[in-house]
Design a protein around this motif. Structure first.
Motif, PDB file in Angstrom:
ATOM      1  N   VAL A 106      -3.143   1.692  -4.809  1.00  0.00           N
ATOM      2  CA  VAL A 106      -3.790   0.493  -4.275  1.00  0.00           C
ATOM      3  C   VAL A 106      -4.965   0.889  -3.406  1.00  0.00           C
ATOM      4  O   VAL A 106      -4.872   1.810  -2.583  1.00  0.00           O
ATOM      5  CB  VAL A 106      -2.788  -0.350  -3.456  1.00  0.00           C
ATOM      6  CG1 VAL A 106      -3.501  -1.438  -2.673  1.00  0.00           C
ATOM      7  CG2 VAL A 106      -1.740  -0.964  -4.374  1.00  0.00           C
ATOM      8  N   THR A 126       0.814  -1.218   0.000  1.00  0.00           N
ATOM      9  CA  THR A 126       0.000   0.000   0.000  1.00  0.00           C
ATOM     10  C   THR A 126       0.845   1.265   0.000  1.00  0.00           C
ATOM     11  O   THR A 126       0.311   2.369  -0.087  1.00  0.00           O
ATOM     12  CB  THR A 126      -0.955   0.020   1.203  1.00  0.00           C
ATOM     13  OG1 THR A 126      -0.203  -0.161   2.425  1.00  0.00           O
ATOM     14  CG2 THR A 126      -1.987  -1.089   1.085  1.00  0.00           C
ATOM     15  N   LEU A 132       2.682  -5.371  -8.850  1.00  0.00           N
ATOM     16  CA  LEU A 132       1.619  -4.386  -9.013  1.00  0.00           C
ATOM     17  C   LEU A 132       1.613  -3.816 -10.433  1.00  0.00           C
ATOM     18  O   LEU A 132       0.554  -3.639 -11.050  1.00  0.00           O
ATOM     19  CB  LEU A 132       1.782  -3.258  -7.996  1.00  0.00           C
ATOM     20  CG  LEU A 132       1.573  -3.644  -6.528  1.00  0.00           C
ATOM     21  CD1 LEU A 132       1.981  -2.498  -5.615  1.00  0.00           C
ATOM     22  CD2 LEU A 132       0.127  -4.047  -6.276  1.00  0.00           C
TER      23      LEU A 132
END
Length: 451
Positions: free
Chosen positions: A64, A57, A386
Motif C-alpha cells: 500500500v 498499511t 485489498l
C-alpha cells in the motif's frame, strides 16, 4: 442529487445491475501487476480512521502506498502526516476529489456516518475502489444511491464490519444453512449498549448513561484544531457544543447518527442477514419510549417481517437494545449473554455472539456432527478488500450486501420515529401505509453538499 427527490425510476433503472453485481466478483478496473502497490487516499484518519490506516498499511499480501490524507481535525491529520509525510494533506475531501486523482486507486472512508455517502459517492463515480466504515450511510435513500453507484462502477467495495470476516460467523452460517436446527422462522438480536436518550427509569438504573436530553441553547467555541463547518458537512448547521464532539457523542443525535441501531446493527444484524439470506423486510414495527425529535432512544426494539426466500420460510427478526431483551432470555430459557443472536428453528436453537456459539438444548446436540466447512475463512477483513482491489476477487461485505443490510437497520429507526408499523415497498423505495413516515427515509443536504 437531492435525497428526498430521489427518483424511483433512477432506482428501477439500476436495480437489475445491482442484483447482477451482488452475485459476481467486482471488475478489476484498476488491475496492477502483483509487484505494484495500491495507491490509497484515507478520508478520516482519527479514531476508527486511524485504526484503519494502521491496519491497512500493515497488511502482508498487498503493498500500500498512502497518497492522500484528509481530516477536519488538524490534530488527527498531523499525527497521520508524520507517519506518511509524502502524502497530500486535505481538510475538505471535496478538494481532494477536485484535484487530480489519477494516482489514486482506492479510497478508505472513516468519517462520522452522516458524511459517509458524501465521501464515498465521488470515489465510486471516479471508479475507485472503496472501503467505508459502518454504517454504510446515514439513511435509507443514501444507501440505495451508494449501492446503485457501486453496481455501475464495478469496483471492489467493503463495509467495515470486521466481525463478518471472523471464523465464528462463518461456522454459524454453515450450521443454519445446512439445516442443523431445521427451518428458522424466528430470530432475535440483542445488544446491551444504550447510546441515546434515556428514559427516567433507565437514568435511575444507569447513572453513567445519563446524557443531555435537549439540544443546547448556548454555543461553545470549537477547539482550535477542528473545522466545525466541515465536520457538520451535509447535516443542518448548528452551533458547536461539546455534546456533539468528540465521538461517540454524536451517535445519539439524529442529524449525525442513528443511535445504537445503525452502529451495532451493522455487526449484530449482519449474522441473521447472512445466515437466513434476508433481503428487504415487508414490514417493521418498533417499540420503546415516545420518539424524541433530536435524539435516538437508549432502549427500544423492532420487529421485522420477511417473506420466504428460496427454500427458507417466512420469518421474523426482532432487534432488542438497551434494557429490551427477548422473553426467552428474561425467563432464563437460554444463557443470558449480554449481547447475542438467537436462531429459533423447528428442530432446535442456535445462540451466538461475536466469538462463540452453541446449539440448544445442548443435551440434544451432544452427538451432533457438524457439516463440512463450505465457507472459506477470510484472510482478514481489510486484507480481503485489498486483494479484491488487485485481483478482482469477492469481498465479504460488498456494498451490494451492505446496502440492503444498512437499509433494513435504518428502517427500524424509521418505524420507531413514525410511531406506527410500516409496510415497506423496497422496489419503489416507499412506505405504503404511513405516508408521513417517508420523510425519515432521506433528507436534503445543506447548501454546498450533494450526492
Amino acid at each position: 442529487m437531492s435525497q428526498t427527490n430521489f427518483s424511483r425510476r433512477d432506482f428501477l433503472a439500476t436495480s437489475a445491475a445491482a442484483a447482477t453485481v451482488a452475485m459476481t466478483k467486482p471488475g478489476n478496473l484498476l488491475a496492477k501487476s502483483p509487484n505494484e502497490k495500491l495507491n490509497i487516499a484515507f478520508i478520516g484518519v482519527g479514531g476508527r480512521g486511524g485504526s484503519n490506516l494502521r491496519s491497512i498499511t500493515r497488511q502482508n499480501h498487498v503493498g500500500v502506498n498512502v497518497v492522500a490524507l484528509c481530516d477536519v481535525n488538524k490534530q488527527n491529520l498531523g499525527i497521520a502526516s508524520k507517519l506518511f509525510p509524502e502524502a497530500r494533506k486535505y481538510a475538505d475531501f471535496r478538494k481532494l476529489y477536485e484535484d487530480n486523482t489519477d494516482d489514486i486507486d482506492a479510497v478508505v472512508v472513516s468519517t462520522p456516518e452522516h458524511v459517509h455517502a458524501y465521501a464515498t459517492m465521488p470515489a465510486l463515480k471516479l471508479k475507485k475502489h472503496v472501503y467505508c466504515e459502518k454504517p454504510l450511510t446515514h439513511n435509507v435513500v443514501e444507501s440505495r444511491l451508494v449501492m446503485n453507484e457501486a453496481a455501475k462502477a464495478g469496483v471492489a467495495t467493503q463495509m467495515g464490519t470486521q466481525i463478518h470476516g471472523m471464523p465464528n460467523y462463518r461456522r454459524v452460517v454453515e450450521l443454519i444453512q445446512s439445516g442443523a436446527i431445521g427451518p428458522v422462522r424466528e430470530a432475535h438480536v440483542w445488544v446491551s449498549r444504550a447510546w441515546g436518550l434515556q428514559s427516567e427509569e433507565d437514568s435511575k438504573k444507569h447513572k453513567d448513561r445519563v446524557f443531555v436530553s435537549e439540544r443546547p441553547k448556548e454555543a461553545m467555541t470549537p477547539p482550535s484544531y477542528l473545522d466545525w463547518d466541515l465536520w457538520v458537512g451535509p447535516a443542518p448547521m448548528r452551533p458547536y457544543h461539546e455534546v456533539y464532539f468528540p465521538g461517540p457523542k454524536w451517535y445519539r443525535w439524529w442529524d449525525f447518527g442513528n443511535g445504537t441501531m445503525s452502529d451495532l446493527g451493522s455487526h449484530w444484524n449482519d449474522l441473521p442477514f447472512w445466515a437466513l439470506n434476508l433481503d428487504a423486510p415487508t414490514s417493521i414495527e418498533a417499540f420503546g419510549p415516545k420518539p424524541h425529535p433530536e435524539i435516538a432512544p437508549a432502549s427500544m426494539s423492532a420487529v421485522y417481517e420477511y417473506n420466504a426466500r428460496g427454500d427458507m420460510p417466512a420469518c421474523t427478526l426482532t432487534w432488542h437494545q438497551g434494557e429490551h431483551k427477548p422473553d426467552i432470555w428474561k425467563d432464563g430459557g437460554i444463557p443470558q449473554w449480554g449481547s447475542g443472536v438467537l436462531f429459533v428453528g423447528d428442530d432446535g436453537m442456535l445462540l451466538s455472539d461475536y466469538g462463540k456459539h452453541v446449539l440448544l438444548p445442548e443435551e440434544k446436540f451432544e452427538d451432533f456432527k457438524r457439516p463440512e466447512q463450505f465457507i472459506e475463512n477470510s484472510p482478514g477483513h481489510h486484507e480481503e478488500w485489498l486483494i479484491a482491489c488487485k485481483e478482482g476477487t469477492p469481498t465479504g461485505s460488498p456494498f451490494s450486501y451492505a446496502g440492503p443490510l444498512t437499509e433494513a437497520n435504518h428502517l427500524g429507526n424509521v418505524a420507531f420515529r413514525a410511531g406506527e408499523k410500516i409496510e415497506w415497498d423496497a422496489a419503489n423505495m416507499k412506505i405504503t401505509n404511513v405516508a408521513d413516515a417517508n420523510k425519515f427515509l432521506g433528507r436534503e443536504p445543506r447548501t454546498g453538499w450533494s450526492l
